[in-house]
Design a protein around this motif. Structure first.
Motif, PDB file in Angstrom:
ATOM      1  N   LEU A  75      32.587  38.251  32.946  1.00  0.00           N
ATOM      2  CA  LEU A  75      32.160  38.660  31.611  1.00  0.00           C
ATOM      3  C   LEU A  75      32.829  39.980  31.205  1.00  0.00           C
ATOM      4  CD1 LEU A  75      30.108  38.019  29.288  1.00  0.00           C
ATOM      5  CD2 LEU A  75      28.603  39.669  30.393  1.00  0.00           C
ATOM      6  N   LEU A  76      32.901  40.894  32.143  1.00  0.00           N
ATOM      7  CA  LEU A  76      33.531  42.176  31.836  1.00  0.00           C
ATOM      8  C   LEU A  76      34.993  41.967  31.453  1.00  0.00           C
ATOM      9  CD1 LEU A  76      33.556  45.239  31.700  1.00  0.00           C
ATOM     10  CD2 LEU A  76      34.030  45.307  34.133  1.00  0.00           C
ATOM     11  N   GLY A  77      35.688  41.120  32.223  1.00  0.00           N
ATOM     12  CA  GLY A  77      37.087  40.831  31.904  1.00  0.00           C
ATOM     13  C   GLY A  77      37.224  40.276  30.494  1.00  0.00           C
ATOM     14  N   VAL A  78      36.344  39.336  30.143  1.00  0.00           N
ATOM     15  CA  VAL A  78      36.418  38.699  28.822  1.00  0.00           C
ATOM     16  C   VAL A  78      36.131  39.721  27.724  1.00  0.00           C
ATOM     17  CG1 VAL A  78      35.322  37.002  27.328  1.00  0.00           C
ATOM     18  CG2 VAL A  78      35.848  36.424  29.692  1.00  0.00           C
ATOM     19  N   LEU A  79      35.069  40.528  27.918  1.00  0.00           N
ATOM     20  CA  LEU A  79      34.731  41.525  26.901  1.00  0.00           C
ATOM     21  C   LEU A  79      35.885  42.485  26.675  1.00  0.00           C
ATOM     22  CD1 LEU A  79      31.046  42.455  27.769  1.00  0.00           C
ATOM     23  CD2 LEU A  79      31.891  41.248  25.763  1.00  0.00           C
ATOM     24  N   GLU A  80      36.469  42.913  27.789  1.00  0.00           N
ATOM     25  CA  GLU A  80      37.592  43.839  27.657  1.00  0.00           C
ATOM     26  C   GLU A  80      38.733  43.216  26.882  1.00  0.00           C
ATOM     27  OE1 GLU A  80      37.251  46.803  31.467  1.00  0.00           O
ATOM     28  OE2 GLU A  80      38.902  45.389  31.328  1.00  0.00           O
ATOM     29  N   ALA A  81      39.034  41.966  27.220  1.00  0.00           N
ATOM     30  CA  ALA A  81      40.139  41.299  26.537  1.00  0.00           C
ATOM     31  C   ALA A  81      39.847  41.173  25.044  1.00  0.00           C
ATOM     32  CB  ALA A  81      40.375  39.929  27.153  1.00  0.00           C
ATOM     33  N   LEU A  82      38.595  40.853  24.707  1.00  0.00           N
ATOM     34  CA  LEU A  82      38.249  40.687  23.298  1.00  0.00           C
ATOM     35  C   LEU A  82      38.318  42.013  22.550  1.00  0.00           C
ATOM     36  CD1 LEU A  82      35.294  38.142  23.483  1.00  0.00           C
ATOM     37  CD2 LEU A  82      37.665  37.742  22.786  1.00  0.00           C
ATOM     38  N   VAL A  83      37.774  43.043  23.154  1.00  0.00           N
ATOM     39  CA  VAL A  83      37.800  44.343  22.493  1.00  0.00           C
ATOM     40  C   VAL A  83      39.241  44.816  22.327  1.00  0.00           C
ATOM     41  CG1 VAL A  83      37.233  46.779  22.756  1.00  0.00           C
ATOM     42  CG2 VAL A  83      35.504  45.045  23.183  1.00  0.00           C
ATOM     43  N   ALA A  84      40.028  44.649  23.386  1.00  0.00           N
ATOM     44  CA  ALA A  84      41.423  45.068  23.293  1.00  0.00           C
ATOM     45  C   ALA A  84      42.158  44.250  22.242  1.00  0.00           C
ATOM     46  CB  ALA A  84      42.103  44.924  24.653  1.00  0.00           C
ATOM     47  N   GLY A  85      41.844  42.957  22.158  1.00  0.00           N
ATOM     48  CA  GLY A  85      42.554  42.085  21.226  1.00  0.00           C
ATOM     49  C   GLY A  85      42.138  42.292  19.789  1.00  0.00           C
ATOM     50  N   TYR A  86      40.848  42.515  19.557  1.00  0.00           N
ATOM     51  CA  TYR A  86      40.358  42.544  18.173  1.00  0.00           C
ATOM     52  C   TYR A  86      40.101  43.942  17.645  1.00  0.00           C
ATOM     53  CZ  TYR A  86      39.865  37.528  18.170  1.00  0.00           C
ATOM     54  OH  TYR A  86      40.120  36.191  18.210  1.00  0.00           O
ATOM     55  N   PHE A 100      41.333  33.662  19.829  1.00  0.00           N
ATOM     56  CA  PHE A 100      40.092  34.002  20.508  1.00  0.00           C
ATOM     57  C   PHE A 100      40.037  33.352  21.885  1.00  0.00           C
ATOM     58  CE2 PHE A 100      35.728  32.865  21.622  1.00  0.00           C
ATOM     59  CZ  PHE A 100      35.130  34.103  21.598  1.00  0.00           C
ATOM     60  N   PHE A 101      40.338  32.061  21.939  1.00  0.00           N
ATOM     61  CA  PHE A 101      40.273  31.380  23.227  1.00  0.00           C
ATOM     62  C   PHE A 101      41.330  31.915  24.185  1.00  0.00           C
ATOM     63  CE2 PHE A 101      37.863  28.069  20.905  1.00  0.00           C
ATOM     64  CZ  PHE A 101      36.747  28.148  21.703  1.00  0.00           C
ATOM     65  N   GLN A 102      42.472  32.289  23.599  1.00  0.00           N
ATOM     66  CA  GLN A 102      43.515  32.860  24.453  1.00  0.00           C
ATOM     67  C   GLN A 102      43.011  34.150  25.116  1.00  0.00           C
ATOM     68  OE1 GLN A 102      46.739  31.463  24.986  1.00  0.00           O
ATOM     69  NE2 GLN A 102      46.510  32.916  26.671  1.00  0.00           N
ATOM     70  N   GLN A 103      42.336  34.979  24.314  1.00  0.00           N
ATOM     71  CA  GLN A 103      41.799  36.236  24.868  1.00  0.00           C
ATOM     72  C   GLN A 103      40.771  35.942  25.944  1.00  0.00           C
ATOM     73  OE1 GLN A 103      43.170  38.858  24.203  1.00  0.00           O
ATOM     74  NE2 GLN A 103      43.844  38.981  22.083  1.00  0.00           N
ATOM     75  N   VAL A 104      39.933  34.943  25.656  1.00  0.00           N
ATOM     76  CA  VAL A 104      38.905  34.610  26.642  1.00  0.00           C
ATOM     77  C   VAL A 104      39.562  34.174  27.953  1.00  0.00           C
ATOM     78  CG1 VAL A 104      37.061  32.980  27.213  1.00  0.00           C
ATOM     79  CG2 VAL A 104      37.135  34.047  24.957  1.00  0.00           C
ATOM     80  N   VAL A 154      41.604  38.046  34.487  1.00  0.00           N
ATOM     81  CA  VAL A 154      41.475  39.413  35.000  1.00  0.00           C
ATOM     82  C   VAL A 154      40.087  39.624  35.608  1.00  0.00           C
ATOM     83  CG1 VAL A 154      41.506  41.851  34.388  1.00  0.00           C
ATOM     84  CG2 VAL A 154      43.069  40.277  33.273  1.00  0.00           C
ATOM     85  N   GLY A 155      39.076  39.107  34.902  1.00  0.00           N
ATOM     86  CA  GLY A 155      37.697  39.305  35.342  1.00  0.00           C
ATOM     87  C   GLY A 155      37.438  38.719  36.709  1.00  0.00           C
ATOM     88  N   SER A 156      38.114  37.638  37.057  1.00  0.00           N
ATOM     89  CA  SER A 156      37.878  37.054  38.369  1.00  0.00           C
ATOM     90  C   SER A 156      38.320  38.019  39.463  1.00  0.00           C
ATOM     91  CB  SER A 156      38.599  35.717  38.493  1.00  0.00           C
ATOM     92  OG  SER A 156      39.996  35.902  38.440  1.00  0.00           O
ATOM     93  N   SER A 157      39.330  38.829  39.175  1.00  0.00           N
ATOM     94  CA  SER A 157      39.729  39.857  40.157  1.00  0.00           C
ATOM     95  C   SER A 157      38.665  40.940  40.261  1.00  0.00           C
ATOM     96  CB  SER A 157      41.053  40.509  39.764  1.00  0.00           C
ATOM     97  OG  SER A 157      42.066  39.566  39.721  1.00  0.00           O
ATOM     98  N   TYR A 158      38.177  41.399  39.094  1.00  0.00           N
ATOM     99  CA  TYR A 158      37.077  42.376  39.135  1.00  0.00           C
ATOM    100  C   TYR A 158      35.953  41.824  39.994  1.00  0.00           C
ATOM    101  CZ  TYR A 158      38.998  44.641  34.923  1.00  0.00           C
ATOM    102  OH  TYR A 158      39.771  45.279  34.016  1.00  0.00           O
ATOM    103  N   ALA A 159      35.677  40.529  39.758  1.00  0.00           N
ATOM    104  CA  ALA A 159      34.519  39.930  40.402  1.00  0.00           C
ATOM    105  C   ALA A 159      34.644  39.955  41.916  1.00  0.00           C
ATOM    106  CB  ALA A 159      34.322  38.502  39.909  1.00  0.00           C
ATOM    107  N   ILE A 160      35.817  39.620  42.451  1.00  0.00           N
ATOM    108  CA  ILE A 160      35.862  39.586  43.916  1.00  0.00           C
ATOM    109  C   ILE A 160      35.885  40.994  44.515  1.00  0.00           C
ATOM    110  CG2 ILE A 160      36.666  37.248  44.390  1.00  0.00           C
ATOM    111  CD1 ILE A 160      39.463  38.230  44.532  1.00  0.00           C
ATOM    112  N   VAL A 161      36.411  41.957  43.783  1.00  0.00           N
ATOM    113  CA  VAL A 161      36.319  43.327  44.300  1.00  0.00           C
ATOM    114  C   VAL A 161      34.859  43.791  44.264  1.00  0.00           C
ATOM    115  CG1 VAL A 161      37.070  45.709  44.034  1.00  0.00           C
ATOM    116  CG2 VAL A 161      38.652  43.868  43.580  1.00  0.00           C
ATOM    117  N   ALA A 162      34.200  43.506  43.136  1.00  0.00           N
ATOM    118  CA  ALA A 162      32.795  43.912  42.995  1.00  0.00           C
ATOM    119  C   ALA A 162      31.918  43.230  44.028  1.00  0.00           C
ATOM    120  CB  ALA A 162      32.296  43.582  41.592  1.00  0.00           C
ATOM    121  N   LEU A 163      32.254  41.985  44.311  1.00  0.00           N
ATOM    122  CA  LEU A 163      31.471  41.222  45.272  1.00  0.00           C
ATOM    123  C   LEU A 163      31.511  41.909  46.641  1.00  0.00           C
ATOM    124  CD1 LEU A 163      29.866  38.725  45.723  1.00  0.00           C
ATOM    125  CD2 LEU A 163      31.969  37.442  46.022  1.00  0.00           C
ATOM    126  N   GLY A 164      32.699  42.350  47.032  1.00  0.00           N
ATOM    127  CA  GLY A 164      32.832  43.028  48.320  1.00  0.00           C
ATOM    128  C   GLY A 164      32.106  44.363  48.319  1.00  0.00           C
TER     129      GLY A 164
END
Ligand SMILES: Nc1ncnc2c1ncn2[C@@H]1O[C@H](COP(=O)(O)OP(=O)(O)OP(=O)(O)O)[C@@H](O)[C@H]1O
Ligand SMILES: [Mg+2]
Lengths: 307, 289, 241
Positions: free
Chosen positions: B246-257, B4-8, B14-24
């Motif tokens: 958060l989106l990155g984490v959710l995606e990773a969790l859904v993909a993982g579990y 679980f922590f690995q997925q997080v 990944v989410g940090s990349s989403y975040a900086i694109v979204a920020l712009g």
């Protein structure tokens, strides 16, 4: 086969494409007439295509029934989506339609009955050139009437100023949902015609990028008048075909043309203002004429190079 | 639990990349009231710039990353001049199409130059860090650091600098700001430049993490960062960062579990639900006036 | 005396709607002039045209006289020394009061001068000093009006365009505002003031223009204007109730 034949068959294909794309764009136009922003019309067309395809393939329904069924499904999806997004900010409502499309992609993708990743196949070929253009003519007429109907006026009132519309006694939520659903039904109808020509419908065709494409077609042509949608759907389908380069090159040109024209004529190419009333319009008109000239010349010179 | 922590952790990266694109995306939208559809394409420009530099010159990251960010920034300035400045103040769909056209040009231009197939970006960063069984590669940590640095920098700029203040003023009341002596074209350039530089950083990060770049990689960011922007609202930079991660984490969790193919849909579903409960976005409104 | 601002033959249109039809007006150094007119007469539009915020279709705008500014971008016109107190205050509501003041001096690079002006503003508007860290949107209407005026003065303009500074203020504050207009003027700032409150405006102004449907229908000293039929018809008659 003589060259002329290939060319004719080729342009026949292109024109049929242009015809049903214009129909789907008309659906986009109707949905936008009440001020909604939608990237879901590719998914609506897809829903129609899957429904119609299943009806003819598995239930032996004739095409008119399939068209009716497809349009009905589009209407139902449209009314649900319309009601869900009616109280949301324009962009958030746009996001709802985006989410809807993505969900439709996943649904089409994961249901084996719908053919999964390979898409729905085995559909009989029932669409002809004449049928597409007959439907297009009927729809243009109907939507033209719609524009001057009570519902059409109410829709534009909702688009221009929802608060004032509500104050005038218009049920904004209902008008917006209804017009959105009507547009979805028209798009779905286009989808039914499409699958009975291309004979396959794949999940990718339902997604955001396709949806955005229809939005672009409608706004590019001019989203304030019915001819705009037809013009946008038609020219932007035929345009890449006229620009006879490699696929990448023609899309580069296509993108550039989009950017330039929308800046020159931000209200879309076709508006209520008669063409020629200002510099931008004259410019676009001249460009169109030149393109038409190329259509004639290019079609005859290097036929059947693509596809 | 370890898994679980690995997925997080993977999701945060990944989410940090989403975040900086979204920020712009959000910054450009809130300041210029323009939806820049070509914005994600500048991430692709950054990735290909990294490829070119790494292939032709050097694999030194201290050279590769700044040059990639610079390339994205220049692409952004070009977009600003060609499609954003002429459509400012017009209906939002006008800018949508003008920049959309450019995005088509850029995708196909990249395809024309580099081909359809992914190109290999051969830059290696060795080593991993392990904390209690959870692993993060040094490369992951470096790109995460880059994203955080970008966000902190953007925040500092907007909050604490003279032009940052002018940017906030323009975002709120552009006429008044202009009449007080703010050159709005300059603000437009700075805003789009900063935004696309961040997208470039995200693009080069992705190129480094996956060791490849493709002409259509911008699409990966496109819809998701748009979603992040709308969900977060654009009042607070922190809000967009939070939602992106958060989106990155959710995606990773859904993909993982659950299942990798459900990843996009479930993330969308949750986000739409949030929006439905809070139409103005979680952290505030992007309606103006 | 040569005019500080001179507008001749100004025409403005919003798309197809023509709003200003050949307006002439001018203001000399040290003067307070008032531009009066009913709602929708085009007063705000004239100010915005002077500031370069709306494009004038035709006409000349000179500031100072002899220097044509029409067609310059707004930030360049502002840099020539024109301040603006917009209609309805329009403070930057998400910025702090202090940041609003700093925005006023956006193009003043000498930090010492900026601080000095801020101190002056605090002296002129003590209320602003007590609220300096607060978000401007949280100020009361009257406080926001003070802030809007202070912000405009931060650039040390030679000409101040004020658009209905007394709008929506309590009678007591209205008096204060017109007192303030005098004070500012005595410090050497020329003022062109748009007002609904014609009586008060005519009391402080030394010249007034009457605008009706985008035309100047009268101009003169306050006494002349007050006695003219035009103003009763267009304006005071409706207000005097
Ligand atoms: N952005 C705009 N687009 C179209 N028409 C406008 C615009 N701004 C103002 N107008 C029109 O121009 C006319 C003059 O407006 P203006 O705001 O200059 O009037 P005003 O004299 O300042 O009125 P008020 O006393 O109510 O502030 C009005 O008829 C108004 O409807
Ligand atoms: Mg006004």
């Amino acid at each position: 086969m003589p060259l002329a034949d290939i060319s004719l068959a080729y342009w026949n294909t292109v024109l049929i494409f242009a015809g049903y794309i214009a129909i789907i764009t008309l659906g986009q136009y109707v949905s936008m007439s009440s001020g909604s922003l939608s990237v879901a019309h590719a998914a609506m067309a897809g829903a129609g295509a899957y429904t119609g395809g299943l009806l003819t393939r598995d239930f032996g329904a004739p095409l008119p029934i399939a068209m009716l069924g497809g349009a009905l499904v589009g209407f139902v999806f449209g009314i649900v989506l319309g009601f869900l997004s009616v109280r949301l900010h324009l962009l958030v409502a746009g996001l709802m339609t985006l989410a809807y499309s993505e969900v439709m992609v996943v649904v089409a993708f994961s249901l084996d009955y719908l053919g999964g990743a390979n898409g729905l196949t085995g559909v009989p070929a029932l669409t002809s050139f004449w049928l597409v253009y007959l439907m297009l003519a009927v729809l243009v007429l109907a939507i033209w009437r719609y524009d001057t109907s009570r519902l059409g006026y109410a829709a534009r009132a909702c688009r221009d100023d929802p608060r004032a519309a509500a104050a005038m006694g218009i049920n904004v939520a209902w008008v917006k949902s209804l017009t959105f659903a009507l547009g979805a039904a028209v798009a779905a109808l286009g989808g039914v015609l499409r699958i009975h020509y291309t004979l396959v419908e794949t999940p990718d065709g339902l997604g955001f990028y396709q949806g955005m494409n229809f939005l672009i077609l409608a706004v590019f042509g001019g989203s304030y008048v019915v001819w705009g949608a037809v013009f946008g759907g038609f020219t932007l389908t035929v345009l890449p075909e006229i620009l006879r380069f490699s696929a990448a090159d023609r899309y580069i040109l296509y993108g550039a043309v989009l950017t330039v024209i929308i800046i020159v004529r931000p209200q879309g190419v076709i508006t209520r203002v008669p063409l020629g009333a200002d510099g931008g319009a004259r410019w676009a008109w001249r460009l169109r004429k030149r393109l038409m000239a190329r259509l004639v010349a290019g079609g005859a010179k290097r036929p059947g190079e693509e596809r | 639990m370890e898994q679980f922590f690995q997925q997080v952790v993977n999701g945060v990266m990944v989410g940090s990349s989403y975040a900086i694109v979204a920020l712009g995306f959000g910054l450009t939208f809130s300041v210029m009231h323009v939806l820049n559809l070509a914005h994600p394409e500048t991430a692709m420009v950054g990735a290909f710039a990294a490829f070119v530099v790494a292939t032709l010159f050097t694999t030194n990251l201290l050279v590769v990353i700044p040059l990639a960010v610079l390339a994205a920034l220049l692409a952004g300035l070009l977009i600003e001049r060609l499609a954003i400045r002429p459509t400012r103040g017009r209906h939002i769909l006008t800018s949508f199409i003008a920049t959309g056209g450019l995005s088509i040009v850029m995708q196909n231009g990249a395809q024309r130059i580099f081909g359809v197939d992914p190109v290999r970006v051969a830059v290696q960063v060795e080593g991993v860090q392990t904390v209690g069984g959870v692993i993060a590669s040094n490369m992951q940590l470096m790109t995460f650091g880059l994203a955080v640095a970008m966000m902190v920098g953007a925040r500092y700029y907007v909050r604490n600098t003279r032009w940052g203040r002018a940017t906030r003023a323009v975002s709120e009341k552009h006429e008044v700001a202009q009449a007080l002596g703010v050159d709005i074209n300059r603000v437009s350039q700075l805003t789009v430049g900063l935004s696309t530089a961040m997208a470039g950083a995200a693009g080069v990060s992705l190129a480094l993490l996956h060791s490849q770049a493709t002409p259509f990689m911008g699409a990966i960011f496109g819809t998701k960062s748009f979603v992040c922007m709308l969900v977060a609202g654009n009042r607070h930079i922190e809000g967009i960062m939070f939602v992106g991660i958060l989106l990155g984490v959710l995606e990773a969790l859904v993909a993982g579990y659950i299942s990798a193919s459900l990843r996009d849909m479930v993330a969308f579903g949750i986000l739409v639900l949030v929006l439905y409960l809070r139409p103005a976005g979680i952290f505030g409104s992007y309606e103006h006036d | 005396m040569s005019a500080l601002l001179k507008v001749t033959g100004l025409h403005v249109a919003y798309g197809p709607a023509r709003v200003i039809h050949g307006v002439d007006l001018e203001i000399n150094s040290g003067e307070i002039r008032a531009l009066l007119g009913a709602n929708g007469a085009g007063k705000t539009t004239i100010l915005k045209a002077i500031l370069g915020l709306v494009r004038a279709a035709q006409g000349a705008i000179e500031f100072p006289e002899g220097r044509l500014v029409r067609g310059l971008p707004p930030h360049k016109i502002a840099a020539l020394g024109i301040g603006w107190v917009p209609e309805g205050r329009q403070v930057f509501s998400t910025l702090s009061v202090y940041d609003n003041l700093l925005m006023g001096a956006f193009n003043e690079h000498d930090q010492q001068k900026v601080q000095q002006r801020i101190e002056e503003m605090y002296k002129l508007f003590p209320i602003i000093e007590t609220r300096r860290g607060q978000i401007a949107g949280s100020l009361s209407g009257g406080e926001q009006q003070m802030l809007a005026i202070a912000r405009a003065l931060m650039s040390a303009p030679t000409l101040l365009l004020m658009d209905e500074p007394s709008l929506g203020l309590a009678p007591r504050l209205v008096r204060d505002v017109f007192e303030l207009v005098r004070t500012i003027n005595q410090r050497g700032v020329s003022i062109l003031m748009v007002e609904q409150n014609a009586r008060q405006a005519l009391r402080v102004a030394n010249w007034a223009y009457l605008l009706e449907g985008g035309h100047i229908v009268g101009s003169g000293t306050p006494t002349q204007i007050e006695q003219s039929d035009a103003i009763k018809r267009a304006y005071i008659g409706r207000q005097a109730s």
